[in-house]
Design an enzyme around this catalytic site. Structure first.
Site, PDB file in Angstrom:
ATOM      1  N   ARG A  48       0.845  -1.204   0.000  1.00 50.59           N
ATOM      2  CA  ARG A  48       0.000   0.000   0.000  1.00 50.59           C
ATOM      3  C   ARG A  48       0.876   1.249   0.000  1.00 50.59           C
ATOM      4  NH1 ARG A  48      -4.743   0.869   4.365  1.00 50.59           N
ATOM      5  NH2 ARG A  48      -5.770  -0.554   2.888  1.00 50.59           N
ATOM      6  N   GLY A  76       9.006   4.843   3.965  1.00 51.00           N
ATOM      7  CA  GLY A  76       9.224   6.283   3.948  1.00 51.00           C
ATOM      8  C   GLY A  76       8.680   6.887   2.670  1.00 51.00           C
ATOM      9  N   ASP A 195      -2.589  -1.517  11.110  1.00 50.68           N
ATOM     10  CA  ASP A 195      -2.056  -0.194  10.779  1.00 50.68           C
ATOM     11  C   ASP A 195      -2.755   0.328   9.536  1.00 50.68           C
ATOM     12  OD1 ASP A 195      -0.299   2.072  10.627  1.00 50.68           O
ATOM     13  OD2 ASP A 195       0.778   1.016   9.044  1.00 50.68           O
TER      14      ASP A 195
END
Length: 274
Positions: A48, A76, A195
């Site tokens: 994702r 990141g 998450d």
């Protein structure tokens, strides 16, 4: 080599004293893990990619090839991870050609951390570096500021805590290849379910001694979209039209037509002062 700089700390204190909000760390929005086993190492990542709170790509690739036996998992900023790994991969190949030796994982790690340290964290690349070389299987992590870590299992990203819970509870010494692959896949799935910045599928790369690395694209797909139970195609006229108004988009504009005539003055000579 210069030491660490604490200028940002003084800046933040000054901003807070003047009433400005203190800068916060940016969330990486990813789950990546790595795990060593007898004779090799495994890295895995979710697929994702997010732009703020919007999912911009459901099946992006976060595993980057550094050499035939060395791979990186990146978290990141997607562009930073992509171009940093491409640049270091090129430098690693030139170094290998220059020395006449196969590249080592610690060489790749050193190149990455020296480059990232120069930018003091402004290049947002958080990487798990794994591979096999003449010294055996190796597993490292490097953060955007240039700090590094080494271990038998590692995790990075916004879902790293959920993944690390699985790794710490189920990791054991002398793992087999299949056990390591299952453990990494379960750790990534834990990040996917717990998450919001992680999701979609599980990508995996396995590196074994004296064997080429194998990339398993979409190794697990826990978020396959189910078929719709009914059709949502409605026939024309299902929704009533209460009011209709047509607005022309192009207005007629009056304009004049002019004819253009070109006069040649080839016979005229330019006057020159004597």
């Amino acid at each position: 080599m210069p030491g660490l700089s604490f200028d940002n700390f003084q800046r933040n204190q000054l901003l807070a004293a003047k009433g400005y909000p203190t800068p916060r760390a940016t969330s990486t929005g990813t789950t990546i893990v790595g795990c060593r086993f007898d004779g090799g190492v495994v890295i895995a990542a979710d697929t994702r990619a997010t732009s703020g709170d919007i999912v911009s790509d459901k099946n992006c690739e976060k595993l980057h090839r550094m050499s035939p036996t060395i791979w990186c998992a990146g978290a990141g900023t997607a562009a930073d991870c992509e171009f940093v790994t491409q640049m270091i991969s090129s430098s690693l190949e030139l170094h290998s050609q220059s020395t006449g030796r196969k590249p080592r994982v610690v060489t790749c790690l050193t190149m990455l951390k020296q480059h990232l340290f120069k930018y003091q964290g402004h290049v947002g690349a958080y990487l798990i570096v794994a591979g096999v070389d003449p010294t055996g299987p190796r597993l490292f992590s490097v953060h955007a500021h240039g700090s590094t870590d080494v271990g038998y299992y590692l995790s990075l990203g916004s879902g790293s805590m959920a993944a690390m819970a699985v790794l710490e509870s189920k990791w054991k010494k002398s793992l087999t290849k299949d056990e390591a692959m299952a453990l990494c896949a379960e750790a990534i799935e834990s990040g996917i379910w717990n998450d919001l910045g992680s999701g979609s599928n599980v990508d995996m790369c396995v590196m074994e001694v004296d064997k080429p690395a194998v990339l398993y694209r979409n190794y697990r797909t826990p978020n396959v979209r189910a078929e719709k139970q009914t059709s949502y195609i409605f026939s024309r006229g299902t929704t009533a039209v209460l009011k209709e108004k047509i607005i022309p988009t192009i207005k007629s504009v009056a304009y004049d037509v002019f004819e253009e005539e070109t006069i040649s003055k080839d016979d005229d000579q330019m006057e020159i002062d004597s």
